[in-house]
Design a protein around this motif. Sequence first.
Motif, PDB file in Angstrom:
ATOM      1  N   GLU A 132       0.738  -1.286  -0.170  1.00  0.00           N
ATOM      2  CA  GLU A 132      -0.108  -0.005   0.041  1.00  0.00           C
ATOM      3  C   GLU A 132       0.994   1.288   0.052  1.00  0.00           C
ATOM      4  O   GLU A 132       0.490   2.343  -0.859  1.00  0.00           O
ATOM      5  CB  GLU A 132      -0.852   0.168   1.147  1.00  0.00           C
ATOM      6  N   ILE A 133       1.943   1.091   0.705  1.00  0.00           N
ATOM      7  CA  ILE A 133       3.044   2.219   0.549  1.00  0.00           C
ATOM      8  C   ILE A 133       3.687   2.478  -0.554  1.00  0.00           C
ATOM      9  O   ILE A 133       3.557   3.685  -1.170  1.00  0.00           O
ATOM     10  CB  ILE A 133       3.918   2.166   1.968  1.00  0.00           C
ATOM     11  N   MET A 134       3.966   1.442  -1.268  1.00  0.00           N
ATOM     12  CA  MET A 134       4.496   1.435  -2.692  1.00  0.00           C
ATOM     13  C   MET A 134       3.534   2.167  -3.716  1.00  0.00           C
ATOM     14  O   MET A 134       4.081   2.746  -4.657  1.00  0.00           O
ATOM     15  CB  MET A 134       5.265   0.262  -3.026  1.00  0.00           C
ATOM     16  N   ARG A 135       2.486   1.597  -3.375  1.00  0.00           N
ATOM     17  CA  ARG A 135       1.189   2.021  -4.327  1.00  0.00           C
ATOM     18  C   ARG A 135       1.109   3.543  -4.359  1.00  0.00           C
ATOM     19  O   ARG A 135       1.080   4.109  -5.487  1.00  0.00           O
ATOM     20  CB  ARG A 135       0.049   1.162  -4.025  1.00  0.00           C
ATOM     21  N   SER A 136       0.941   3.946  -3.249  1.00  0.00           N
ATOM     22  CA  SER A 136       0.761   5.346  -3.114  1.00  0.00           C
ATOM     23  C   SER A 136       1.929   6.400  -3.539  1.00  0.00           C
ATOM     24  O   SER A 136       2.070   7.045  -4.148  1.00  0.00           O
ATOM     25  CB  SER A 136       0.172   5.929  -1.833  1.00  0.00           C
ATOM     26  N   GLY A 137       3.216   5.617  -3.455  1.00  0.00           N
ATOM     27  CA  GLY A 137       4.397   6.183  -3.914  1.00  0.00           C
ATOM     28  C   GLY A 137       4.610   6.313  -5.533  1.00  0.00           C
ATOM     29  O   GLY A 137       4.740   7.200  -5.979  1.00  0.00           O
ATOM     30  N   TYR A 152       8.044  -1.302 -20.963  1.00  0.00           N
ATOM     31  CA  TYR A 152       7.391  -1.027 -19.659  1.00  0.00           C
ATOM     32  C   TYR A 152       8.218  -1.410 -18.467  1.00  0.00           C
ATOM     33  O   TYR A 152       8.336  -0.569 -17.407  1.00  0.00           O
ATOM     34  CB  TYR A 152       6.064  -2.073 -19.368  1.00  0.00           C
ATOM     35  N   TRP A 153       9.244  -2.325 -18.681  1.00  0.00           N
ATOM     36  CA  TRP A 153      10.181  -2.687 -17.745  1.00  0.00           C
ATOM     37  C   TRP A 153      11.140  -1.810 -17.225  1.00  0.00           C
ATOM     38  O   TRP A 153      11.592  -1.167 -16.296  1.00  0.00           O
ATOM     39  CB  TRP A 153      10.718  -4.002 -17.780  1.00  0.00           C
ATOM     40  N   GLN A 154      11.592  -1.321 -18.433  1.00  0.00           N
ATOM     41  CA  GLN A 154      12.718  -0.022 -18.439  1.00  0.00           C
ATOM     42  C   GLN A 154      12.226   1.187 -17.887  1.00  0.00           C
ATOM     43  O   GLN A 154      12.641   1.904 -16.938  1.00  0.00           O
ATOM     44  CB  GLN A 154      13.179   0.288 -19.756  1.00  0.00           C
ATOM     45  N   MET A 155      10.902   1.552 -18.184  1.00  0.00           N
ATOM     46  CA  MET A 155      10.343   2.835 -17.664  1.00  0.00           C
ATOM     47  C   MET A 155      10.134   2.555 -16.252  1.00  0.00           C
ATOM     48  O   MET A 155      10.365   3.464 -15.414  1.00  0.00           O
ATOM     49  CB  MET A 155       9.133   2.700 -18.333  1.00  0.00           C
ATOM     50  N   MET A 156       9.614   1.283 -15.834  1.00  0.00           N
ATOM     51  CA  MET A 156       9.417   1.174 -14.262  1.00  0.00           C
ATOM     52  C   MET A 156      10.744   1.222 -13.664  1.00  0.00           C
ATOM     53  O   MET A 156      10.705   1.980 -12.487  1.00  0.00           O
ATOM     54  CB  MET A 156       8.782  -0.142 -14.145  1.00  0.00           C
ATOM     55  N   GLY A 157      11.615   0.361 -13.838  1.00  0.00           N
ATOM     56  CA  GLY A 157      12.919   0.294 -13.222  1.00  0.00           C
ATOM     57  C   GLY A 157      13.798   1.486 -13.269  1.00  0.00           C
ATOM     58  O   GLY A 157      14.497   1.856 -12.391  1.00  0.00           O
ATOM     59  N   ASN A 158      13.640   2.339 -14.345  1.00  0.00           N
ATOM     60  CA  ASN A 158      14.480   3.502 -14.450  1.00  0.00           C
ATOM     61  C   ASN A 158      14.061   4.774 -14.269  1.00  0.00           C
ATOM     62  O   ASN A 158      14.588   5.873 -13.773  1.00  0.00           O
ATOM     63  CB  ASN A 158      15.028   3.515 -15.795  1.00  0.00           C
ATOM     64  N   VAL A 159      12.647   4.880 -14.272  1.00  0.00           N
ATOM     65  CA  VAL A 159      11.850   6.363 -14.071  1.00  0.00           C
ATOM     66  C   VAL A 159      10.934   6.220 -12.638  1.00  0.00           C
ATOM     67  O   VAL A 159      11.203   6.766 -11.969  1.00  0.00           O
ATOM     68  CB  VAL A 159      10.960   6.539 -15.420  1.00  0.00           C
ATOM     69  N   VAL A 160      10.244   5.184 -12.767  1.00  0.00           N
ATOM     70  CA  VAL A 160       9.105   5.338 -11.706  1.00  0.00           C
ATOM     71  C   VAL A 160       9.360   4.894 -10.591  1.00  0.00           C
ATOM     72  O   VAL A 160       9.533   5.652  -9.415  1.00  0.00           O
ATOM     73  CB  VAL A 160       7.793   4.646 -12.303  1.00  0.00           C
ATOM     74  N   LEU A 161       9.930   3.665 -10.600  1.00  0.00           N
ATOM     75  CA  LEU A 161      10.200   3.047  -9.211  1.00  0.00           C
ATOM     76  C   LEU A 161      11.449   3.696  -8.418  1.00  0.00           C
ATOM     77  O   LEU A 161      11.248   4.121  -7.134  1.00  0.00           O
ATOM     78  CB  LEU A 161      10.825   1.492  -9.329  1.00  0.00           C
ATOM     79  N   PRO A 162      12.408   4.241  -8.899  1.00  0.00           N
ATOM     80  CA  PRO A 162      13.448   5.113  -8.299  1.00  0.00           C
ATOM     81  C   PRO A 162      12.818   6.150  -7.512  1.00  0.00           C
ATOM     82  O   PRO A 162      13.277   6.481  -6.329  1.00  0.00           O
ATOM     83  CB  PRO A 162      14.516   5.253  -9.127  1.00  0.00           C
ATOM     84  N   GLN A 163      12.149   6.828  -8.345  1.00  0.00           N
ATOM     85  CA  GLN A 163      11.490   8.106  -7.482  1.00  0.00           C
ATOM     86  C   GLN A 163      10.462   7.681  -6.493  1.00  0.00           C
ATOM     87  O   GLN A 163      10.310   8.337  -5.242  1.00  0.00           O
ATOM     88  CB  GLN A 163      10.666   8.968  -8.669  1.00  0.00           C
ATOM     89  N   ALA A 164       9.708   6.623  -6.844  1.00  0.00           N
ATOM     90  CA  ALA A 164       8.737   6.211  -5.985  1.00  0.00           C
ATOM     91  C   ALA A 164       9.398   6.029  -4.589  1.00  0.00           C
ATOM     92  O   ALA A 164       8.950   6.183  -3.362  1.00  0.00           O
ATOM     93  CB  ALA A 164       7.820   5.143  -6.566  1.00  0.00           C
ATOM     94  N   ASN A 209      10.784   8.888  -2.738  1.00  0.00           N
ATOM     95  CA  ASN A 209       9.531   9.608  -2.021  1.00  0.00           C
ATOM     96  C   ASN A 209       9.123   8.873  -0.739  1.00  0.00           C
ATOM     97  O   ASN A 209       8.441   9.459   0.249  1.00  0.00           O
ATOM     98  CB  ASN A 209       8.073   9.668  -2.979  1.00  0.00           C
ATOM     99  N   MET A 210       9.129   7.619  -0.767  1.00  0.00           N
ATOM    100  CA  MET A 210       8.564   6.578   0.180  1.00  0.00           C
ATOM    101  C   MET A 210       9.730   5.983   1.079  1.00  0.00           C
ATOM    102  O   MET A 210       9.038   5.383   2.217  1.00  0.00           O
ATOM    103  CB  MET A 210       7.730   5.357  -0.344  1.00  0.00           C
ATOM    104  N   ILE A 211      10.818   6.577   1.250  1.00  0.00           N
ATOM    105  CA  ILE A 211      11.469   5.902   2.167  1.00  0.00           C
ATOM    106  C   ILE A 211      11.420   6.073   3.488  1.00  0.00           C
ATOM    107  O   ILE A 211      11.591   5.174   4.431  1.00  0.00           O
ATOM    108  CB  ILE A 211      13.192   6.463   1.789  1.00  0.00           C
ATOM    109  N   PRO A 212      10.822   7.275   3.949  1.00  0.00           N
ATOM    110  CA  PRO A 212      10.741   7.573   5.373  1.00  0.00           C
ATOM    111  C   PRO A 212       9.495   6.714   5.993  1.00  0.00           C
ATOM    112  O   PRO A 212       9.320   6.286   6.861  1.00  0.00           O
ATOM    113  CB  PRO A 212      10.135   9.183   5.775  1.00  0.00           C
ATOM    114  N   ILE A 213       8.204   6.725   4.926  1.00  0.00           N
ATOM    115  CA  ILE A 213       7.198   5.933   5.328  1.00  0.00           C
ATOM    116  C   ILE A 213       7.471   4.405   5.250  1.00  0.00           C
ATOM    117  O   ILE A 213       7.270   3.566   6.306  1.00  0.00           O
ATOM    118  CB  ILE A 213       5.967   6.102   4.380  1.00  0.00           C
ATOM    119  N   LEU A 214       8.401   3.883   4.329  1.00  0.00           N
ATOM    120  CA  LEU A 214       9.040   2.646   4.535  1.00  0.00           C
ATOM    121  C   LEU A 214       9.672   2.309   5.754  1.00  0.00           C
ATOM    122  O   LEU A 214       9.434   1.235   6.492  1.00  0.00           O
ATOM    123  CB  LEU A 214       9.744   2.336   3.172  1.00  0.00           C
TER     124      LEU A 214
END
Lengths: 250, 231
Positions: free
Chosen positions: B117-122, B141-153, B156-161
């Motif tokens: 749920e944390i990652m989803r909102s991230g 899709y995988w390159q976009m997720m792995g290089n663009v979306v997930l690192p930023q998510a 953003n989410m490190i403190p909540i994680l």
Amino acid sequence: MHYNWNWGIFWQESPDGVSTYMDTLLAGLKWTLALSISAWIMALVIGTVIGTIRTMPNKWAVRLANGYVELFRNIPLIVQMFLWYFVMPEIVPASIGNWLKSLPNASFITAFLALGFFTSSRIAVQVSAGINALPRGQKLAGTALGLTLPQTYRYVLLPMSFRIIIPSLTNEFAAIIKNSSVALTIGLVELTAATYSMREFTFQTFESLTGATVIYVLISGIALLLARWLEKAIAIPGFIASGSANTGGH
Amino acid sequence: MFSNFDFDVIQRSWFYLFTTGMKFTLTLTLVAMVGGILFGTVLAMMRLSHSKTISLIATSYVNLIRSVPLVLVIFWFYFLVPYIGAWIIGAKEPVQVGAFSSALITFILFEAAYYCEIMRSGIQSIPRGQVSAGYALGMNYWQMMGNVVLPQAFRNMIPILLTQTIVLFQDVSLVYVLGSVPDFVTVASKIAQRDGRLVEMYMFVAVVYFVMSFGLSTLVKKLQHKVAIIR
């Protein structure tokens, strides 16, 4: 794999000779609900007071309230249960301690205290977050109208903030039902403990665990529906509903 | 009140408590955190998938796990894992997997629902334009997720994680219900019962948990200011 399924086990007689295992589970459910609801009321009252103090101008009061929150948030619930159950009767004067230990529902009362204080600190955080989320003008407007600070809180800030934090309060209510299962460690036969004792008598592990799981899922489903209805019913016009916050915690 | 408080029992046992109990609790916390975040991220991507079926599977799993108390989940996996093990390797009898593996599987699968749920909102906090930009650059899709979306998510989410990991650290104490797993609370309560020193031991356990959780959450708050992306 050898496992003998027997779903009929719920309707069989339990060792007490009068009731079925289904009655055992329902008796556990009653304790779960009694504990959750009573602790919830306590947590709501104390949490509101502490949460309000956290937003007050007096620095020392804020520090005390913050200390309260940190104290109950940073010790695991099970350890808090042990502290109330095993430690408290020993460190109060002997006469009170003996009286506490001889109470007929000692484990219920201890679980109620532990769960109530534990949850109150979490509600305090939500209440003060709700108050802080209000525009500063609300407080100023209240004062400008000639209301005293307590009146501003009573008639302006608290009613507004409570409507804002309804989603996180319903999350917390779902959490208190789940957290009440920790009371089994101090001997309260709530739903999870009832399941466990049913397993020990029948060895029908998965049927008994499934029974409890279905009941918990039903309760949280009902809580979810009520929450949605409540959110719609009391939404503040002009404010965007904040939705359930997906932050850490349970 | 504290006239017969026996500090000796703590002095005698603290080394053992930390080298056995706390070591176990911390190991379980860290491994379950890594496993939980990995599996939770997969679940979050499944929940956000365009395929209705995949998203429904992940959503049901997350909602089921989140509506059941951790204590019950611990019981489930403690009894279920030996049967699943037997089913996987085709054995006739339930496989004994040991307390640590059983607890580890439980916590990874349980906490993954919360990390999801944390990652989803991230992931959802990343502007859609970023996704389009990734595709426009010719990524799949995988390159976009792995290089663009997930690192930023993640950023953003490190403190909540991490906050959720502090919750996990406290949750590990619930393996006490199994009685056979040497976590900090179980080990302390065994010593407490053996020596008849419940008051001293449980107060010591509470102080240790308080100091560690409070210290960690203070660090997380500091980190929160550091990693915040300036927009």
